[in-house]
Design a protein around this motif. Structure first.
Motif, PDB file in Angstrom:
ATOM      1  N   GLU A 244     -20.510 -31.154  79.335  1.00  0.00           N
ATOM      2  CA  GLU A 244     -20.445 -30.223  80.462  1.00  0.00           C
ATOM      3  C   GLU A 244     -21.500 -29.146  80.297  1.00  0.00           C
ATOM      4  O   GLU A 244     -21.676 -28.584  79.208  1.00  0.00           O
ATOM      5  CB  GLU A 244     -19.060 -29.574  80.552  1.00  0.00           C
ATOM      6  CG  GLU A 244     -17.938 -30.543  80.885  1.00  0.00           C
ATOM      7  CD  GLU A 244     -16.590 -29.856  80.990  1.00  0.00           C
ATOM      8  OE1 GLU A 244     -16.124 -29.607  82.110  1.00  0.00           O
ATOM      9  OE2 GLU A 244     -16.001 -29.549  79.932  1.00  0.00           O
ATOM     10  N   HIS A 245     -22.186 -28.834  81.389  1.00  0.00           N
ATOM     11  CA  HIS A 245     -23.188 -27.771  81.410  1.00  0.00           C
ATOM     12  C   HIS A 245     -22.818 -26.782  82.512  1.00  0.00           C
ATOM     13  O   HIS A 245     -22.572 -27.175  83.647  1.00  0.00           O
ATOM     14  CB  HIS A 245     -24.586 -28.350  81.690  1.00  0.00           C
ATOM     15  CG  HIS A 245     -25.005 -29.417  80.728  1.00  0.00           C
ATOM     16  ND1 HIS A 245     -25.556 -29.154  79.489  1.00  0.00           N
ATOM     17  CD2 HIS A 245     -24.928 -30.774  80.817  1.00  0.00           C
ATOM     18  CE1 HIS A 245     -25.821 -30.287  78.866  1.00  0.00           C
ATOM     19  NE2 HIS A 245     -25.442 -31.289  79.649  1.00  0.00           N
ATOM     20  N   GLY A 246     -22.827 -25.516  82.164  1.00  0.00           N
ATOM     21  CA  GLY A 246     -22.454 -24.504  83.143  1.00  0.00           C
ATOM     22  C   GLY A 246     -21.014 -24.059  82.947  1.00  0.00           C
ATOM     23  O   GLY A 246     -20.336 -24.425  81.978  1.00  0.00           O
ATOM     24  N   ASP A 247     -20.560 -23.238  83.885  1.00  0.00           N
ATOM     25  CA  ASP A 247     -19.228 -22.635  83.791  1.00  0.00           C
ATOM     26  C   ASP A 247     -18.281 -23.309  84.785  1.00  0.00           C
ATOM     27  O   ASP A 247     -18.383 -23.085  85.994  1.00  0.00           O
ATOM     28  CB  ASP A 247     -19.314 -21.136  84.087  1.00  0.00           C
ATOM     29  CG  ASP A 247     -17.983 -20.427  83.880  1.00  0.00           C
ATOM     30  OD1 ASP A 247     -17.032 -21.071  83.385  1.00  0.00           O
ATOM     31  OD2 ASP A 247     -17.897 -19.229  84.200  1.00  0.00           O
ATOM     32  N   PRO A 248     -17.327 -24.110  84.313  1.00  0.00           N
ATOM     33  CA  PRO A 248     -16.395 -24.760  85.246  1.00  0.00           C
ATOM     34  C   PRO A 248     -15.440 -23.785  85.929  1.00  0.00           C
ATOM     35  O   PRO A 248     -14.849 -24.122  86.961  1.00  0.00           O
ATOM     36  CB  PRO A 248     -15.629 -25.744  84.345  1.00  0.00           C
ATOM     37  CG  PRO A 248     -15.767 -25.205  82.973  1.00  0.00           C
ATOM     38  CD  PRO A 248     -17.095 -24.533  82.922  1.00  0.00           C
ATOM     39  N   ALA A 249     -15.301 -22.582  85.383  1.00  0.00           N
ATOM     40  CA  ALA A 249     -14.377 -21.610  85.978  1.00  0.00           C
ATOM     41  C   ALA A 249     -14.858 -21.123  87.338  1.00  0.00           C
ATOM     42  O   ALA A 249     -14.070 -20.586  88.128  1.00  0.00           O
ATOM     43  CB  ALA A 249     -14.185 -20.420  85.045  1.00  0.00           C
ATOM     44  N   THR A 250     -16.151 -21.306  87.637  1.00  0.00           N
ATOM     45  CA  THR A 250     -16.687 -20.837  88.924  1.00  0.00           C
ATOM     46  C   THR A 250     -16.536 -21.866  90.037  1.00  0.00           C
ATOM     47  O   THR A 250     -16.888 -21.588  91.178  1.00  0.00           O
ATOM     48  CB  THR A 250     -18.179 -20.497  88.769  1.00  0.00           C
ATOM     49  OG1 THR A 250     -18.895 -21.681  88.384  1.00  0.00           O
ATOM     50  CG2 THR A 250     -18.382 -19.428  87.696  1.00  0.00           C
ATOM     51  N   VAL A 251     -16.025 -23.052  89.709  1.00  0.00           N
ATOM     52  CA  VAL A 251     -15.916 -24.115  90.713  1.00  0.00           C
ATOM     53  C   VAL A 251     -14.688 -23.885  91.585  1.00  0.00           C
ATOM     54  O   VAL A 251     -13.586 -23.689  91.064  1.00  0.00           O
ATOM     55  CB  VAL A 251     -15.813 -25.499  90.026  1.00  0.00           C
ATOM     56  CG1 VAL A 251     -15.714 -26.601  91.076  1.00  0.00           C
ATOM     57  CG2 VAL A 251     -17.019 -25.723  89.135  1.00  0.00           C
ATOM     58  N   PRO A 252     -14.823 -23.896  92.921  1.00  0.00           N
ATOM     59  CA  PRO A 252     -13.658 -23.756  93.807  1.00  0.00           C
ATOM     60  C   PRO A 252     -12.664 -24.895  93.606  1.00  0.00           C
ATOM     61  O   PRO A 252     -12.984 -25.949  93.045  1.00  0.00           O
ATOM     62  CB  PRO A 252     -14.273 -23.785  95.214  1.00  0.00           C
ATOM     63  CG  PRO A 252     -15.705 -23.411  95.019  1.00  0.00           C
ATOM     64  CD  PRO A 252     -16.083 -23.946  93.675  1.00  0.00           C
ATOM     65  N   ALA A 253     -11.444 -24.683  94.092  1.00  0.00           N
ATOM     66  CA  ALA A 253     -10.355 -25.630  93.837  1.00  0.00           C
ATOM     67  C   ALA A 253     -10.631 -27.011  94.419  1.00  0.00           C
ATOM     68  O   ALA A 253     -10.415 -28.029  93.754  1.00  0.00           O
ATOM     69  CB  ALA A 253      -9.045 -25.071  94.403  1.00  0.00           C
TER      70      ALA A 253
END
Length: 381
Positions: free
Chosen positions: A276-285
């Motif tokens: 995984e690259h980047g922040d998954p917490a910023t992904v909308p539901a």
């Protein structure tokens, strides 16, 4: 005449309707008295004001008893004329709101019949002008008839518009329900496909090791049971959408559940790596659920069909888009052959397309790969 029971409206609608009725009642009172005074009526309290008060008061209950209000309004106008008072406003106009309201009910034919009777009486009552001023008489009768026709037509138009709006609302509701059922069918397919793939592998392991290594067989059966229990919980949540409201269902699987998904595939004998690259917490539901389902379906297909030993899951969380790629070292498809797109691939493609993304699937050197590019809502390319 019995009135149909009133339909219960939301509080804001009822509040606005009440204000509208009060306004119409006040305007009827003011205009009727003003026209009478401007036409030379010298004793308004002897008939004009009482009739205006009656007509205005009746409008306050016009929605509940429309036909009753119309009949009482016409009765008041007849009484006013028969007691020797002259109405400069004519016969139809003082009951204009009552006619319109009654014309919005299923008894519009009765409304037209009542109006016709009133027009005939008006023409007879005004016949004294016929000999002295035929033009005025003609204008009076034609004007009363035209006003009545306009009021009834307006009532019918209003009713048709309300029915069209209701049908449009019902159509929208049915469309939303159909979309929800389609979404649920995709979810059910993904859950069942993944569960059968993992459980099938574990059952094969248990069957092969039952005699030589009972402990390994027992571990495989426990894992199959755990996967089955999680699948049953997911299915109960999804089926609840069809029975109740979506608000009552459990949260859908998302990126936080990817670890469990990878663990299940590894336990089934597939060597899976997650990068995984980047922040998954910023992904909308919504995109998060789509990512999870794409990975789930791809791994299920790898376990069932590819004969692969390794799989790589790569997810790139960029500010404007998310890229998901699942590749394996399975047999893929023969050279020159087309990829057979079953329910799994079709469901993934529809899910990604619904978010404005693109999904590709096909053979790659050394195996098979699925790639989904999903834009993040609100981003600009």
């Amino acid at each position: 005449m019995a009135e149909p029971p009133p339909r219960r409206e939301p509080a804001p609608v009822r509040h606005f309707a009440r204000i509208t009725d009060i306004t119409l009642a006040a305007l009827t009172l003011i205009f009727f008295v003003a026209v009478a005074l401007a036409s030379g009526v010298h004793s308004p309290w002897q008939g004009t004001i009482p009739l205006a008060l009656l007509l205005g008061a009746l409008l306050l209950v016009r929605r509940r008893w429309p036909m009753t209000v119309l009949l009482l309004s016409i009765g008041g106008i007849f009484a006013y004329h028969l007691t020797g008072h002259w109405s400069p406003a004519g016969w139809i106009w003082p009951a204009a709101v009552a006619y319109f309201t009654a014309a919005t009910t299923p008894r519009v034919r009765w409304v037209a019949a009542i109006g016709l009777v009133q027009l005939v009486y008006s023409a007879v009552d005004f016949r004294s002008v016929l000999d002295t001023n035929p033009t005025r008489y003609l204008i009076h009768v034609a004007g009363e008839g035209l006003l009545l026709a306009i009021l009834i037509a307006a009532g019918l138009t209003y009713t048709a518009a309300m029915r069209w709006r209701e049908r449009l609302g019902e159509t929208d509701s049915r469309a939303r329900a159909a979309e929800e059922r389609l979404r649920v069918s995709h979810e059910v397919h993904d859950v069942i496909a993944h569960t059968l793939a993992v459980v099938g592998v574990q059952l094969n392991v248990a069957a092969d090791t039952l005699e030589e290594d009972p402990a390994a067989a027992a571990a495989a059966l426990r894992l199959a049971k755990d996967v089955r229990n999680r699948a049953m919980a997911d299915l109960r949540s999804l089926i609840a959408v069809l029975r109740d409201s979506p608000a009552d269902t459990a949260p859908q699987a998302d990126l936080a559940s990817l670890g469990t998904l990878i663990s299940d595939a590894r336990a089934a004998g597939l060597e899976v790596t997650l990068d995984e690259h980047g922040d998954p917490a910023t992904v909308p539901a919504t995109p998060a659920i789509a990512i999870y389902r794409v990975v789930q379906e791809s791994l299920a297909n790898t376990l069932k069909h590819a004969g692969a030993s390794k799989a790589e899951v790569t997810i790139n969380y960029a500010p404007r888009s998310i890229t998901v790629e699942i590749s394996d070292d399975g047999r893929g498809v023969p050279d020159g052959a087309d990829v057979t797109e079953g329910h799994g691939l079709a469901g993934m493609r529809e899910r990604v397309s619904a978010l404005g993304g693109v999904l590709t699937a096909g053979p790659v050197p050394g195996g098979f790969a699925v790639r989904a590019d999903i834009p993040v809502a609100g981003s600009t390319a």
